[in-house]
Scaffold this motif. Structure first.
Motif, PDB file in Angstrom:
ATOM      1  N   THR A  28      35.239  43.624  53.965  1.00  0.00           N
ATOM      2  CA  THR A  28      35.920  42.420  53.491  1.00  0.00           C
ATOM      3  C   THR A  28      36.998  41.994  54.474  1.00  0.00           C
ATOM      4  O   THR A  28      37.128  40.813  54.806  1.00  0.00           O
ATOM      5  N   MET A  46      38.332  43.888  44.659  1.00  0.00           N
ATOM      6  CA  MET A  46      37.782  42.550  44.438  1.00  0.00           C
ATOM      7  C   MET A  46      38.812  41.634  43.789  1.00  0.00           C
ATOM      8  O   MET A  46      38.990  40.474  44.204  1.00  0.00           O
ATOM      9  N   SER A  87      35.884  35.825  45.365  1.00  0.00           N
ATOM     10  CA  SER A  87      35.627  37.265  45.376  1.00  0.00           C
ATOM     11  C   SER A  87      35.306  37.696  43.958  1.00  0.00           C
ATOM     12  O   SER A  87      36.133  37.515  43.052  1.00  0.00           O
TER      13      SER A  87
END
Length: 234
Positions: free
Chosen positions: A97, A141, A155
């Motif tokens: 990420t 997340m 996300s």
């Protein structure tokens, strides 16, 4: 025209099981798909992750799918087992990420979808390392979602119950070894853990991932989509 035409999608752990089904779904939708396995990109290795994403270039959709699991009572869970699950399930999602987010910010578009688990929302016996690491992945997340709120980036996470994959097959084998049940009975024991009453198929997870990744899902951010037939209701 497909909503994923000309989109670049990266699916970690994309060579089999859920990852392979997700990759195939995006390919059918017209995306350019990269689906690295461990040999292509070790998601626990910071340098390897940086090098891989530098080679791929701009990424529109990242699917954090790489995952591992083991099962043991807490007292018999080794530190290596604990750390190993965190390294792949949580740190791997963090590194990937982090690698794609700056480019998504520059283009003001991106979809980050983490394949977590119902274990990321509720505890179960003999899964301390897996459950804790999947909770961490869901927490990551949500933190990312808070950072990108109000932008063109989202996300989210999908949280399935047991899926018909090699990982689940290993769980079935462990049940057989410990209880003496045959394969069908061991699978039924897993299936009975949710109201769905069966194992999920990888294509069902792929559908949920593609839903979050769709450009039309721009208003959905920081959410978990549970796939278990109604056992966990959030």
């Amino acid at each position: 025209m497909s909503s994923f035409s000309e989109r670049v999608v990266v699916i970690t752990g994309g060579t089999r099981g859920i990852g392979a089904a997700v990759a195939e779904r995006f390919r059918r939708a017209g995306a350019t798909v990269h689906s690295p396995g461990r040999a292509d990109c070790d998601v626990t290795d910071e340098s390897a992750v940086q090098a891989y994403f530098a080679q791929v270039g701009p990424v529109d959709v990242l699917v954090n799918n790489a995952g591992v699991s083991s099962s043991a009572p807490l007292a018999k869970t080794s530190v290596d087992e604990w750390r190993g699950q965190f390294e792949v399930n949580a740190t791997g999602a963090f590194l990937c990420t982090r690698a794609v987010l700056p480019g998504m910010r520059e283009r003001d578009f991106g979809r980050i979808v983490t394949v977590a688990s119902t274990a990321g929302l509720a505890g179960a016996r003999y899964t301390s390392g897996y459950t804790a690491s999947k909770h961490a992945a869901v927490g990551l997340m949500r933190a990312v979602a808070a950072e990108v709120a109000g932008t063109g980036i989202t996300s989210n996470a999908v949280c399935p119950a047991f899926v018909r994959t090699d990982m689940t097959a290993a769980s079935i084998s462990r049940i057989q070894e410990r209880t003496g049940r045959d394969e069908a009975a061991a699978e039924s024991a897993l299936a009975a853990a949710t109201p769905l009453g069966r194992l999920l198929e990888p294509d069902e997870i792929a559908f949920a991932v593609a839903f979050f990744a769709d450009p039309a899902a721009a208003a959905i951010n920081g959410q978990t989509l549970v796939l278990d037939g109604g056992g966990i209701q959030k």
